[in-house]
Write an enzyme that holds these catalytic residues in place. Structure first.
Site, short mmCIF file in Angstrom:
data_model
loop_
_atom_site.label_atom_id
_atom_site.label_comp_id
_atom_site.label_asym_id
_atom_site.label_seq_id
_atom_site.Cartn_x
_atom_site.Cartn_y
_atom_site.Cartn_z
N LYS A 140 30.79 12.82 -31.74
CA LYS A 140 29.90 12.05 -31.08
C LYS A 140 30.28 10.59 -30.98
CE LYS A 140 25.21 10.68 -31.65
NZ LYS A 140 24.29 10.44 -32.57
N LYS A 186 31.41 10.67 -36.12
CA LYS A 186 30.42 10.01 -35.44
C LYS A 186 30.85 8.49 -35.41
CE LYS A 186 25.67 9.06 -35.26
NZ LYS A 186 24.07 9.38 -35.89
C1 PBG Z 1 20.49 9.31 -35.96
C2 PBG Z 1 21.31 9.63 -34.37
C3 PBG Z 1 21.58 8.58 -33.58
C4 PBG Z 1 22.07 9.71 -32.31
C5 PBG Z 1 21.72 10.88 -32.71
N1 PBG Z 1 21.19 10.90 -34.11
C6 PBG Z 1 21.49 7.24 -33.33
C7 PBG Z 1 22.42 6.50 -33.97
O1 PBG Z 1 23.33 6.87 -34.98
O2 PBG Z 1 22.10 5.30 -33.90
C8 PBG Z 1 22.15 9.06 -30.80
C9 PBG Z 1 22.06 10.03 -29.88
C10 PBG Z 1 22.20 9.32 -28.52
O3 PBG Z 1 22.64 8.17 -28.34
O4 PBG Z 1 22.02 10.24 -27.56
N2 PBG Z 1 21.53 8.77 -36.86
ZN ZN Z 2 20.58 7.66 -38.62
#
Ligand code: PBG
Ligand code: ZN
Length: 331
Positions: free
Chosen positions: A250, A197
């Protein structure tokens, strides 16, 4: 000028719709889709997210109907995000057995016992500072956060969740969650790891939807640097070793190379998250008449599959399911 050798002509296999169907290399199925749901403890009527047209924060009372609608389209899974009324420094509502996600899990499973209910397992929606764990000074304390992740995952398990999906990019989060689930007897509960991520600008609209924008700083000390490719393989391999049953990359669109490389380097199912900012861009362009929304979305989904995705978490899931269904009937 002499002609090139045209013994081999790739266009021979593009001459009709049916021959194109026969040689198509990649398939997209409704079974590949997972639909995200935002459940807000503080509301009684659905509210559209302004930066994500067609996506709503829903009250608990709408979860059953939403899950039934997803099921009617043949989509096999939903992923739940909760927006609690109470936030504190450690995010303790995340492991409250009566918390918003726990209630939503129970409502979803009651409405549709077959639906695969996934719970995003993190703390940014539950902490008053918006970071993904416990703070030590201005830093997220990795090991203290692991203890809370264990409690949160166990609480989701007790509520009846089908998959936990830790998304906070803490080191050791998969091993920590796996051991506490196993100790409590949840040996059959799978973990989908947000293994790779990136610290991304594409999460902006989500943070409006989930009310999870950090109140100071950013997530660069736990999420990955977009410049890094080899580190993605390291993260993925660590999570598989720690017991992840599925991996996720992601965001998706700017990381197609990473999807392919992680897929080739591992042997577990691969999910990609087609995130909020990717959705917002398509919706904005479509609303202006600048692109053909269906065509662009379907091409994008196919691109994820071609890159190696087995599963696609996407806000377009319900539209994609309808388009797949319509195309199956009308060619
Ligand atoms: C929580 C999380 C996030 C997303 C999914 N789980 C946000 C982040 O890390 O700030 C993002 C999903 C999206 O942008 O559609 N950690
Ligand atoms: Zn988070």
């Amino acid at each position: 000028m002499s002609l090139p050798d045209l013994t081999i002509r790739p266009r021979r296999l593009r001459g009709s719709a049916n021959i194109r169907r026969m040689v198509s290399e990649t398939q997209l199925s409704v079974a590949d889709l997972i639909y995200p749901l935002f459940v807000d403890e503080a509301i009684t009527e659905a509210i559209e997210v302004s930066s994500m047209p067609g996506v709503f924060r829903i009250p608990l009372s709408d979860v059953a109907a939403q899950v039934n609608a997803v099921e009617a389209l043949g989509i096999p899974g939903v992923i739940l995000f909760g927006i609690p009324t109470e936030k504190d420094a450690i995010g303790s509502s995340g492991w409250d057995d009566n918390g918003i996600v726990q209630q939503a899990i129970r409502a979803a499973k009651a409405a549709s016992p077959d639906m695969c209910v996934i719970a995003d397992t993190c703390f940014c929606e539950y902490t008053d500072h918006g970071h993904c764990g416990v703070l030590h000074g201005e830093e997220v304390d990795n090991d203290a956060t692991l203890l809370n992740l264990q409690k949160e995952a166990l609480s989701y398990a007790r509520a009846g969740v089908d998959i936990v999906a830790p998304s906070g990019m803490m080191d050791g989060m998969i091993a920590a969650i796996r051991s506490s689930l196993d100790e409590a007897g949840f040996t059959q509960l799978p973990i989908m790891s947000y293994a790779v991520k990136y610290a991304s600008g594409y999460f902006g609209p989500f943070r409006d939807a989930a009310d999870s924008t950090p109140s100071f700083g950013d997530r660069a000390s736990y999420q990955m640097d977009p410049a890094n490719r080899r580190e993605a393989l390291k993260e993925a391999e660590l999570d598989v070793q720690e017991g992840a049953d599925m991996l996720m990359v992601k965001p998706a669109l700017a990381y197609m190379d990473i999807i392919r490389e992680v897929k080739d380097a591992t042997d577990v199912p691969m999910a990609v998250y087609n995130v909020s900012g990717e959705y917002a861009m398509v919706k904005a362009a479509a609303a202006n008449g600048w692109i053909d929304e269906k065509r662009v979305v379907m091409e994008t989904m196919l691109g994820f599959k071609r890159a190696g995705a087995d599963l696609i978490l996407t806000y377009h899931a319900m539209d994609v399911a309808r388009w797949l269904e319509a195309d199956a009937h009308h060619g």
